[in-house]
Motif scaffolding. Structure first.
Motif, PDB file in Angstrom:
ATOM      1  N   LYS A 232       0.831  -1.206   0.000  1.00  0.00           N
ATOM      2  CA  LYS A 232       0.000   0.000   0.000  1.00  0.00           C
ATOM      3  C   LYS A 232       0.869   1.262   0.000  1.00  0.00           C
ATOM      4  CE  LYS A 232      -3.829   2.267   2.415  1.00  0.00           C
ATOM      5  NZ  LYS A 232      -3.230   3.596   2.335  1.00  0.00           N
ATOM      6  N   LEU A 233       1.908   1.274   0.830  1.00  0.00           N
ATOM      7  CA  LEU A 233       2.801   2.432   0.871  1.00  0.00           C
ATOM      8  C   LEU A 233       3.449   2.681  -0.483  1.00  0.00           C
ATOM      9  CD1 LEU A 233       4.708   2.178   4.287  1.00  0.00           C
ATOM     10  CD2 LEU A 233       3.197   4.011   3.553  1.00  0.00           C
ATOM     11  N   MET A 234       3.826   1.602  -1.147  1.00  0.00           N
ATOM     12  CA  MET A 234       4.487   1.729  -2.441  1.00  0.00           C
ATOM     13  C   MET A 234       3.525   2.297  -3.491  1.00  0.00           C
ATOM     14  SD  MET A 234       7.138  -1.014  -4.011  1.00  0.00           S
ATOM     15  CE  MET A 234       6.023  -2.383  -3.770  1.00  0.00           C
ATOM     16  N   LYS A 235       2.294   1.828  -3.483  1.00  0.00           N
ATOM     17  CA  LYS A 235       1.310   2.331  -4.454  1.00  0.00           C
ATOM     18  C   LYS A 235       0.956   3.789  -4.177  1.00  0.00           C
ATOM     19  CE  LYS A 235      -0.797  -2.007  -5.922  1.00  0.00           C
ATOM     20  NZ  LYS A 235      -2.017  -2.823  -6.014  1.00  0.00           N
ATOM     21  N   ASP A 236       0.827   4.130  -2.894  1.00  0.00           N
ATOM     22  CA  ASP A 236       0.531   5.528  -2.545  1.00  0.00           C
ATOM     23  C   ASP A 236       1.677   6.450  -2.962  1.00  0.00           C
ATOM     24  OD1 ASP A 236      -1.842   4.711  -1.449  1.00  0.00           O
ATOM     25  OD2 ASP A 236      -1.136   4.749   0.639  1.00  0.00           O
ATOM     26  N   TYR A 237       2.896   5.985  -2.812  1.00  0.00           N
ATOM     27  CA  TYR A 237       4.074   6.799  -3.143  1.00  0.00           C
ATOM     28  C   TYR A 237       4.144   7.078  -4.647  1.00  0.00           C
ATOM     29  CZ  TYR A 237       8.943   8.280  -3.476  1.00  0.00           C
ATOM     30  OH  TYR A 237      10.094   8.971  -3.730  1.00  0.00           O
TER      31      TYR A 237
ATOM     32  N   GLU B 251       0.442  -1.621 -11.206  1.00  0.00           N
ATOM     33  CA  GLU B 251       0.213  -3.064 -11.096  1.00  0.00           C
ATOM     34  C   GLU B 251       1.526  -3.843 -11.192  1.00  0.00           C
ATOM     35  OE1 GLU B 251      -2.627  -4.187 -14.039  1.00  0.00           O
ATOM     36  OE2 GLU B 251      -4.327  -3.227 -13.000  1.00  0.00           O
ATOM     37  N   GLU B 252       2.452  -3.321 -11.978  1.00  0.00           N
ATOM     38  CA  GLU B 252       3.751  -3.983 -12.118  1.00  0.00           C
ATOM     39  C   GLU B 252       4.574  -3.924 -10.829  1.00  0.00           C
ATOM     40  OE1 GLU B 252       5.608  -2.069 -15.405  1.00  0.00           O
ATOM     41  OE2 GLU B 252       4.396  -3.099 -16.918  1.00  0.00           O
ATOM     42  N   LEU B 253       4.242  -2.967  -9.953  1.00  0.00           N
ATOM     43  CA  LEU B 253       4.953  -2.852  -8.676  1.00  0.00           C
ATOM     44  C   LEU B 253       4.474  -3.887  -7.653  1.00  0.00           C
ATOM     45  CD1 LEU B 253       4.967   1.046  -8.243  1.00  0.00           C
ATOM     46  CD2 LEU B 253       6.910  -0.400  -8.888  1.00  0.00           C
TER      47      LEU B 253
ATOM     48  N   GLY C 236      20.037   4.910   2.168  1.00  0.00           N
ATOM     49  CA  GLY C 236      20.792   5.884   1.377  1.00  0.00           C
ATOM     50  C   GLY C 236      22.198   5.414   1.062  1.00  0.00           C
ATOM     51  N   ARG C 237      22.918   4.892   2.050  1.00  0.00           N
ATOM     52  CA  ARG C 237      24.284   4.442   1.825  1.00  0.00           C
ATOM     53  C   ARG C 237      24.308   3.145   1.000  1.00  0.00           C
ATOM     54  NH1 ARG C 237      29.417   5.474   3.425  1.00  0.00           N
ATOM     55  NH2 ARG C 237      28.623   7.583   3.059  1.00  0.00           N
ATOM     56  N   ILE C 238      23.381   2.246   1.237  1.00  0.00           N
ATOM     57  CA  ILE C 238      23.322   1.002   0.451  1.00  0.00           C
ATOM     58  C   ILE C 238      23.055   1.325  -1.015  1.00  0.00           C
ATOM     59  CG2 ILE C 238      22.006  -1.126   0.093  1.00  0.00           C
ATOM     60  CD1 ILE C 238      21.575  -1.163   3.174  1.00  0.00           C
ATOM     61  N   LYS C 239      22.189   2.279  -1.238  1.00  0.00           N
ATOM     62  CA  LYS C 239      21.880   2.715  -2.608  1.00  0.00           C
ATOM     63  C   LYS C 239      23.127   3.284  -3.281  1.00  0.00           C
ATOM     64  CE  LYS C 239      19.483   6.408  -3.118  1.00  0.00           C
ATOM     65  NZ  LYS C 239      18.450   7.446  -3.075  1.00  0.00           N
ATOM     66  N   GLU C 240      23.911   4.064  -2.552  1.00  0.00           N
ATOM     67  CA  GLU C 240      25.128   4.669  -3.091  1.00  0.00           C
ATOM     68  C   GLU C 240      26.177   3.600  -3.416  1.00  0.00           C
ATOM     69  OE1 GLU C 240      27.386   7.619  -4.632  1.00  0.00           O
ATOM     70  OE2 GLU C 240      25.305   7.773  -3.922  1.00  0.00           O
ATOM     71  N   LEU C 241      26.292   2.597  -2.575  1.00  0.00           N
ATOM     72  CA  LEU C 241      27.246   1.502  -2.824  1.00  0.00           C
ATOM     73  C   LEU C 241      26.874   0.723  -4.086  1.00  0.00           C
ATOM     74  CD1 LEU C 241      27.707   0.207   0.837  1.00  0.00           C
ATOM     75  CD2 LEU C 241      29.485   1.238  -0.593  1.00  0.00           C
TER      76      LEU C 241
ATOM     77  N   LEU D  31      14.452  -0.185  -3.833  1.00  0.00           N
ATOM     78  CA  LEU D  31      13.690  -1.324  -4.355  1.00  0.00           C
ATOM     79  C   LEU D  31      13.698  -1.359  -5.881  1.00  0.00           C
ATOM     80  CD1 LEU D  31      10.560  -1.363  -1.988  1.00  0.00           C
ATOM     81  CD2 LEU D  31      12.558  -2.866  -1.921  1.00  0.00           C
ATOM     82  N   GLU D  32      13.737  -0.171  -6.479  1.00  0.00           N
ATOM     83  CA  GLU D  32      13.713  -0.114  -7.949  1.00  0.00           C
ATOM     84  C   GLU D  32      15.091  -0.337  -8.577  1.00  0.00           C
ATOM     85  OE1 GLU D  32      10.337   2.126  -9.991  1.00  0.00           O
ATOM     86  OE2 GLU D  32      11.290   3.625  -8.706  1.00  0.00           O
ATOM     87  N   MET D  33      16.101  -0.483  -7.772  1.00  0.00           N
ATOM     88  CA  MET D  33      17.464  -0.691  -8.293  1.00  0.00           C
ATOM     89  C   MET D  33      17.788  -2.184  -8.462  1.00  0.00           C
ATOM     90  SD  MET D  33      19.557   2.254  -6.189  1.00  0.00           S
ATOM     91  CE  MET D  33      21.064   2.116  -7.140  1.00  0.00           C
ATOM     92  N   GLY D  34      16.752  -2.972  -8.667  1.00  0.00           N
ATOM     93  CA  GLY D  34      16.958  -4.404  -8.906  1.00  0.00           C
ATOM     94  C   GLY D  34      16.319  -5.302  -7.876  1.00  0.00           C
TER      95      GLY D  34
END
Length: 279
Positions: free
Chosen positions: A97-102, A113-115, A214-219, A261-264
């Motif tokens: 739900k949070l993901m769809k609202d975002y 729907e793909e999410l 944030g740091r995991i995304k940067e790595l 989540l969208e980075m793979g």
């Protein structure tokens, strides 16, 4: 003789006497003028003008009643709302739900729907009775075997994502009973440069990473961390800070989580090679 007496008389007469050159001619006009001059009142003395005084307006003291009436209505804060609500364990539906609202304002219906993630990609959610170690032992019973077979650098088998560096340190301490001989790495930004973390991931095998999105995304962006070997992604979902906020209640953290989540991550979840857990 008469002339001599006349001259003497004029010289000895006081000024203003009868018959003198400056005397009245008998009509009384001279005396009247003098009397008027003597008795005529002078100009009236002007009254003393008082200097202007400053005037101060003293406002009446505000009573408690007045203060209550004039006080602006305070906006409800999330802290006030959460303080009155009973804690409920997070569920996969909450994340969906949070993901769809975002993304609702920026994605089409088909893209939303793909999410949607399959239920099979979710681990059993924490019912608020577990410690982190006991929860991980329940959802990852084959951890020891996985750890022994993992030898790939620049990767981890499990990622635990939380909202701050302080919380990450707490989680690392609380996972001691589960980790065993596993190599654990701090993956947050506080006091640690991203290049240092990239070098450490290149040099040694790491089984478990605990850090902030944030740091995991940067790595991942810099190629220091690969997601393909990742088997478990655990969110520190139910923990609340001093303001009673969960990590997903904070807009900045929520944004970074969805970007991660969208980075793979989503694609790995759909192939069921990666499991998501809400602790």
């Amino acid at each position: 003789m008469a002339d001599d007496l006349g001259d003497e008389w004029w010289e000895t007469q006081p000024a203003g006497a009868a018959g003198s050159p400056g005397a009245s001619d008998g009509t009384g006009e001279g005396d009247t003028e003098m009397t008027q001059q003597e008795t005529a009142p002078g100009p009236a003395l002007s009254e003393k003008v008082k200097p202007p005084q400053e005037c101060f307006l003293i406002q009446p003291k505000e009573t408690n009643e007045d203060a209550t009436k004039t006080r602006k209505r305070k906006k409800k804060k999330i802290t006030d709302i959460l303080a009155k609500s009973e804690p409920k364990p997070g569920t996969p539906e909450d994340l969906q739900k949070l993901m769809k609202d975002y993304y609702s304002s920026s994605r089409s219906v088909i893209e939303l729907e793909e999410l949607t993630l399959p239920d099979s990609c979710f681990l059993k959610a924490n019912d608020l009775t577990h410690s982190l170690s006991s929860y991980l032992k329940e959802v990852c019973p084959k951890w020891v075997k996985l750890r022994k077979n993992h030898s790939e650098k620049k990767s981890v088998l499990m990622l635990i994502i939380c909202g701050s560096a302080v919380r990450a340190l707490e989680l690392i301490r609380s996972v001691t009973a589960f980790r065993g001989d596993s190599k654990v790495m701090k993956l947050f930004a506080k006091h640690i440069k991203v290049q240092e973390q990239v070098k450490l991931l290149e040099k040694r095998v790491v089984h478990l990473g605990v850090g902030t999105p944030g740091r995991i995304k940067e790595l991942i962006k810099q190629g220091g961390l690969h997601l393909n070997p990742l088997k478990f992604l655990i969110f520190d979902w139910n923990w609340r800070d001093q303001k009673l906020r969960r990590m997903m209640d904070i807009p900045e953290i929520r944004k970074e989580v969805f970007e991660l989540l969208e980075m793979g991550v989503l694609s790995l979840c759909k192939t069921e090679s990666l499991k998501l857990g809400l602790f």
